[in-house]
Design a protein around this motif. Sequence first.
Motif, PDB file in Angstrom:
ATOM      1  N   TRP A   1       0.831  -1.208   0.000  1.00  0.00           N
ATOM      2  CA  TRP A   1       0.000   0.000   0.000  1.00  0.00           C
ATOM      3  C   TRP A   1       0.864   1.256   0.000  1.00  0.00           C
ATOM      4  O   TRP A   1       0.569   2.233  -0.698  1.00  0.00           O
ATOM      5  CB  TRP A   1      -0.918  -0.023   1.215  1.00  0.00           C
ATOM      6  CG  TRP A   1      -1.503   1.313   1.564  1.00  0.00           C
ATOM      7  CD1 TRP A   1      -1.196   2.093   2.635  1.00  0.00           C
ATOM      8  CD2 TRP A   1      -2.504   2.041   0.843  1.00  0.00           C
ATOM      9  NE1 TRP A   1      -1.912   3.248   2.630  1.00  0.00           N
ATOM     10  CE2 TRP A   1      -2.730   3.243   1.539  1.00  0.00           C
ATOM     11  CE3 TRP A   1      -3.214   1.794  -0.317  1.00  0.00           C
ATOM     12  CZ2 TRP A   1      -3.651   4.184   1.110  1.00  0.00           C
ATOM     13  CZ3 TRP A   1      -4.132   2.741  -0.755  1.00  0.00           C
ATOM     14  CH2 TRP A   1      -4.349   3.912  -0.037  1.00  0.00           C
TER      15      TRP A   1
ATOM     16  N   SER B   1       0.463   3.975  -2.969  1.00  0.00           N
ATOM     17  CA  SER B   1       0.013   5.340  -2.669  1.00  0.00           C
ATOM     18  C   SER B   1       1.161   6.341  -2.666  1.00  0.00           C
ATOM     19  O   SER B   1       0.954   7.511  -2.319  1.00  0.00           O
ATOM     20  CB  SER B   1      -0.700   5.365  -1.307  1.00  0.00           C
ATOM     21  OG  SER B   1       0.168   4.912  -0.271  1.00  0.00           O
TER      22      SER B   1
ATOM     23  N   TYR C   1      -7.236  -3.065  -5.183  1.00  0.00           N
ATOM     24  CA  TYR C   1      -6.813  -1.803  -5.779  1.00  0.00           C
ATOM     25  C   TYR C   1      -7.651  -1.464  -6.999  1.00  0.00           C
ATOM     26  O   TYR C   1      -7.936  -0.295  -7.279  1.00  0.00           O
ATOM     27  CB  TYR C   1      -5.329  -1.881  -6.156  1.00  0.00           C
ATOM     28  CG  TYR C   1      -4.427  -1.977  -4.953  1.00  0.00           C
ATOM     29  CD1 TYR C   1      -4.476  -1.018  -3.949  1.00  0.00           C
ATOM     30  CD2 TYR C   1      -3.547  -3.038  -4.800  1.00  0.00           C
ATOM     31  CE1 TYR C   1      -3.667  -1.110  -2.831  1.00  0.00           C
ATOM     32  CE2 TYR C   1      -2.718  -3.138  -3.683  1.00  0.00           C
ATOM     33  CZ  TYR C   1      -2.786  -2.165  -2.707  1.00  0.00           C
ATOM     34  OH  TYR C   1      -1.991  -2.253  -1.605  1.00  0.00           O
TER      35      TYR C   1
ATOM     36  N   GLN D   1     -10.644   0.034  -5.762  1.00  0.00           N
ATOM     37  CA  GLN D   1     -10.341   1.236  -4.975  1.00  0.00           C
ATOM     38  C   GLN D   1     -10.946   1.168  -3.576  1.00  0.00           C
ATOM     39  O   GLN D   1     -11.587   2.105  -3.097  1.00  0.00           O
ATOM     40  CB  GLN D   1     -10.827   2.498  -5.707  1.00  0.00           C
ATOM     41  CG  GLN D   1     -10.107   2.752  -7.024  1.00  0.00           C
ATOM     42  CD  GLN D   1     -10.508   4.072  -7.651  1.00  0.00           C
ATOM     43  OE1 GLN D   1     -11.539   4.642  -7.341  1.00  0.00           O
ATOM     44  NE2 GLN D   1      -9.667   4.551  -8.561  1.00  0.00           N
TER      45      GLN D   1
ATOM     46  N   TRP E   1      -9.263   1.118  -0.854  1.00  0.00           N
ATOM     47  CA  TRP E   1      -8.504   1.995   0.039  1.00  0.00           C
ATOM     48  C   TRP E   1      -7.981   3.180  -0.739  1.00  0.00           C
ATOM     49  O   TRP E   1      -7.500   3.063  -1.855  1.00  0.00           O
ATOM     50  CB  TRP E   1      -7.338   1.218   0.668  1.00  0.00           C
ATOM     51  CG  TRP E   1      -7.789  -0.060   1.286  1.00  0.00           C
ATOM     52  CD1 TRP E   1      -8.708  -0.212   2.285  1.00  0.00           C
ATOM     53  CD2 TRP E   1      -7.386  -1.380   0.928  1.00  0.00           C
ATOM     54  NE1 TRP E   1      -8.887  -1.538   2.572  1.00  0.00           N
ATOM     55  CE2 TRP E   1      -8.090  -2.280   1.769  1.00  0.00           C
ATOM     56  CE3 TRP E   1      -6.490  -1.897  -0.009  1.00  0.00           C
ATOM     57  CZ2 TRP E   1      -7.927  -3.657   1.684  1.00  0.00           C
ATOM     58  CZ3 TRP E   1      -6.319  -3.266  -0.089  1.00  0.00           C
ATOM     59  CH2 TRP E   1      -7.032  -4.131   0.754  1.00  0.00           C
ATOM     60  N   LYS E   2      -8.080   4.344  -0.116  1.00  0.00           N
ATOM     61  CA  LYS E   2      -7.655   5.578  -0.763  1.00  0.00           C
ATOM     62  C   LYS E   2      -6.771   6.359   0.206  1.00  0.00           C
ATOM     63  O   LYS E   2      -6.825   6.168   1.417  1.00  0.00           O
ATOM     64  CB  LYS E   2      -8.880   6.419  -1.164  1.00  0.00           C
ATOM     65  CG  LYS E   2      -9.819   5.700  -2.132  1.00  0.00           C
ATOM     66  CD  LYS E   2     -11.049   6.537  -2.436  1.00  0.00           C
ATOM     67  CE  LYS E   2     -12.001   5.783  -3.365  1.00  0.00           C
ATOM     68  NZ  LYS E   2     -13.222   6.558  -3.651  1.00  0.00           N
TER      69      LYS E   2
ATOM     70  N   GLN F   1      -6.980   9.224   1.332  1.00  0.00           N
ATOM     71  CA  GLN F   1      -7.647  10.163   2.225  1.00  0.00           C
ATOM     72  C   GLN F   1      -7.714   9.607   3.655  1.00  0.00           C
ATOM     73  O   GLN F   1      -7.744   8.403   3.876  1.00  0.00           O
ATOM     74  CB  GLN F   1      -9.071  10.469   1.737  1.00  0.00           C
ATOM     75  CG  GLN F   1      -9.124  11.297   0.474  1.00  0.00           C
ATOM     76  CD  GLN F   1      -8.946  10.446  -0.760  1.00  0.00           C
ATOM     77  OE1 GLN F   1      -8.909   9.235  -0.673  1.00  0.00           O
ATOM     78  NE2 GLN F   1      -8.829  11.085  -1.920  1.00  0.00           N
TER      79      GLN F   1
ATOM     80  N   GLN G   1      -9.586   6.335   5.094  1.00  0.00           N
ATOM     81  CA  GLN G   1      -9.758   5.339   4.037  1.00  0.00           C
ATOM     82  C   GLN G   1      -8.450   4.622   3.704  1.00  0.00           C
ATOM     83  O   GLN G   1      -8.378   3.888   2.736  1.00  0.00           O
ATOM     84  CB  GLN G   1     -10.317   6.003   2.770  1.00  0.00           C
ATOM     85  CG  GLN G   1     -11.704   6.584   2.952  1.00  0.00           C
ATOM     86  CD  GLN G   1     -12.233   7.221   1.675  1.00  0.00           C
ATOM     87  OE1 GLN G   1     -11.473   7.823   0.919  1.00  0.00           O
ATOM     88  NE2 GLN G   1     -13.508   7.073   1.419  1.00  0.00           N
ATOM     89  N   GLU G   2      -7.416   4.854   4.536  1.00  0.00           N
ATOM     90  CA  GLU G   2      -6.122   4.238   4.268  1.00  0.00           C
ATOM     91  C   GLU G   2      -6.163   2.738   4.559  1.00  0.00           C
ATOM     92  O   GLU G   2      -7.048   2.234   5.254  1.00  0.00           O
ATOM     93  CB  GLU G   2      -5.026   4.894   5.117  1.00  0.00           C
ATOM     94  CG  GLU G   2      -4.854   6.385   4.882  1.00  0.00           C
ATOM     95  CD  GLU G   2      -5.665   7.201   5.855  1.00  0.00           C
ATOM     96  OE1 GLU G   2      -6.617   6.649   6.435  1.00  0.00           O
ATOM     97  OE2 GLU G   2      -5.357   8.393   6.031  1.00  0.00           O
TER      98      GLU G   2
END
Length: 343
Positions: A174, A178, A225, A228, A230-231, A233, A236-237
């Motif tokens: 992750w 990211s 992924y 989506q 997890w983002k 922001q 939302q990680e």
Amino acid sequence: MTILRTFSTFSKSSGLNMSKEKSNAYFNGVNEDLRKDIPQVSGLVQGNLPFRYLGVPIKTTRLTTHDCSPLIDKLLNRIRGVGARKLSYAGRLVLVQSVLKTLHNYWAAMFILPNGIISKLESICTNFLWDGEVDYIRTPLVSWEKICKPKREGGLGLKNDVLWNKAAVGKLVWWIASNSDHLWVKWINHTYLKGLNWQTYSPSTNSSWSWRKICQTKEVFTDAYTQQLWKPQKGQEYTIAKGYGFIRQKQTDVPWVSQIWNRWSIPKHSFLVWVQQHNGLNTKDKLQKIGVNMDSICCICGQDREDNNHLFFSCQYSRQIIMEIGKWLGMNIPYQNLRDMER
């Protein structure tokens, strides 16, 4: 010299000084003259890999079973340091959850553990839970696979060590996906990715073992992924718990979870009822199969074969006891509903 100036600046800013007696210098890819000059200038002694930091081994190659022996030793010391055999099943379960599993999680968050070590950890936890001992003595009443399910799915809420280790490594995946602001991620981008797309990246055959394992873990989370889940922001990680929930095979919730696990029940009673729900109790029919008992007749009513269903639901004395408890509590206990819960 740059590193020494950095340490000096840090000391002036924080008031903390580096202890040269407890520090070492480690080298890789430098010539012999530089190896001799740096200790003379810095006053640091040259160290050798592997070394230990915060209780864990630091090395450039994959961890071996021998490298992880301190983890096994710590688990054994925690078990032998308490009166384990005097604890109930529920007490030993709490110790496994709060102490033994915590030690594993600490290592799993930093390393890809060898499969042999994970198997050893599970073996220690299984033997300790069922008998308070480290070594195998008796057959577990319920399989480890069932134990490692959430309580709502009929388990005890322990984590599967193999999947948890993958979820922990997934945090590194992750960070790369990211483009997290970590020095390690910057080094990965410079050394391995070099501007390539992380989602389609494949490691070369001469890459390190650890890097290849991280790339293999990336494939496990490809769907996450793509969707989506997890983002970047806040809120939302990716977390290890979220990753574990994603890769774990979910099953149907059991209808009896609230009847067993609630704030009114005594923990050791809840544990025994949980074992009964999985047909794990050593009733006479099971003992007869392994040659412990010569007969399987219920020792309470002396009429029918004693198995899990008969002992708690079919035996006339069991029915009478349930009805008397209902009268004592002022409750009308529907006996058929209890049988449905058992199924």
